[in-house]
Scaffold this motif. Sequence first.
Motif, PDB file in Angstrom:
ATOM      1  N   ALA A  27       0.859  -1.189   0.000  1.00  0.00           N
ATOM      2  CA  ALA A  27       0.000   0.000   0.000  1.00  0.00           C
ATOM      3  C   ALA A  27       0.890   1.233   0.000  1.00  0.00           C
ATOM      4  O   ALA A  27       2.031   1.178   0.477  1.00  0.00           O
ATOM      5  CB  ALA A  27      -0.884  -0.009   1.246  1.00  0.00           C
ATOM      6  N   THR A  50      -3.399   0.037  -3.578  1.00  0.00           N
ATOM      7  CA  THR A  50      -2.759  -1.242  -3.240  1.00  0.00           C
ATOM      8  C   THR A  50      -2.310  -1.978  -4.502  1.00  0.00           C
ATOM      9  O   THR A  50      -2.779  -1.674  -5.607  1.00  0.00           O
ATOM     10  CB  THR A  50      -3.728  -2.172  -2.466  1.00  0.00           C
ATOM     11  OG1 THR A  50      -4.848  -2.459  -3.297  1.00  0.00           O
ATOM     12  CG2 THR A  50      -4.185  -1.539  -1.165  1.00  0.00           C
ATOM     13  N   SER A 104      -9.172  -3.793   3.634  1.00  0.00           N
ATOM     14  CA  SER A 104      -8.286  -3.956   2.472  1.00  0.00           C
ATOM     15  C   SER A 104      -7.136  -4.912   2.753  1.00  0.00           C
ATOM     16  O   SER A 104      -6.494  -5.386   1.825  1.00  0.00           O
ATOM     17  CB  SER A 104      -7.694  -2.602   2.072  1.00  0.00           C
ATOM     18  OG  SER A 104      -8.711  -1.686   1.820  1.00  0.00           O
TER      19      SER A 104
END
Length: 396
Positions: free
Chosen positions: A270, A279, A327
């Motif tokens: 990231a 990402t 995420s």
Amino acid sequence: MKTIDQISFSGKKALVRVDFNVPLDGDYKITDDSRITAALPTIKKILNDGGAVILMSHLGRPKDGPTDKYSLKHIVAHLSDLLGQQVEFADDCIGEQATQKAAELEKGEVLLLENLRFYKEEEKGDKDFAEKLSKLGDVYVNDAFGTAHRAHASTAVIAQFFPEAKYFGYLMAAELDNAEKVLNNAARPFTAIMGGAKVSDKIQLIESLLEKVDNLIIGGGMAYTFVKAQGGEIGTSLLEADKLDLANELVEKAKAKGVNLILPTDCIVADKFDNNAQTAVSPNNTIKSDWMGLDIGPESREAFAKVIEESKTVLWNGPMGVFEMESFDKGTKAVADSVVKATENGAFTLIGGGDSAAAVTKFGLSNEVSYMSTGGGALLEYMEGKELPGVKAINE
Ligand code: AMP
């Protein structure tokens, strides 16, 4: 093991150290009551025998004496609901009111004492304070595995005042049995999965596991120190620069012991520490200079899954990535799914407390593994081979 199965509590007042250190939200609502539900079998056994229960616990880390925020009164209503009877409350854990309420307690009744840590003497392991507490009951029961690694007044020191009447509660007994099963009775292959932020917190555990396991999987933030030590480029990923030599030593030690040490080969990188960051998938050892690895990648998930699902014993401690952010939770979720599959295949799977337990709960899988420990630090210390003061105090 001296457990409460060895006595009848009929006509007795049991002073039970529990770990009711539960998370509360801004309105003092309990957001996870698993530590309370874990102590219910012990409480119920004492009540069913015809005894009375005096519960003592800590909550949070109060710095300067009594603080409303850390009062155990916030859990009385929920505990009463769970037990199906009104729980009495003493707004001090020692002193006149606690003494009187304990003295008046009838069989079948439950009294909860105020937060032990409102007294500095608790964490100092003060003997006089422990003796005052001991006067409240006839039998001492320790069911607080989460604090068994602390030599506090209520967890260890107090036991000396009950030389013939001190016992492990059911939760303590189950925790110790399950830890033993993994440490000294593991069916093979035995795989340990380590994750989380720092290698430095888990060095001793890794060293002691290298004596026991067939496979050691290392993920999470701590993996990057290993990757860097082996010459990889890790960008701005977590690094403990002073642990590079140690990481190499552990790799060498694993080789010498014939332990299969498995590091992630790819990761989710990231451009910032943020759920909404950009990402990408990257090899673990060629991360771009201003990017950071926040989860294991798809290739690693697959490799880890294969090893885990073929294991007969699995110990898991620490997430594979920043699982609190959606995420970066896929690696931890994949490992959780593999641990569940291993369990279905007949493996014994033990989830170390803390963040791994939080992750398994978050994914709704807590009933699909063999055992979820309620103790983070306590389990780690036990696994490192240390004698826990709370355990020793009952055994000696
Ligand atoms: P620990 O308390 O050492 O078990 O670490 C748990 C914490 O490690 C969790 O809050 C995770 O968000 C964090 N963590 C896991 N992987 C990473 C990573 N790659 N980078 C930064 N933090 C991580």
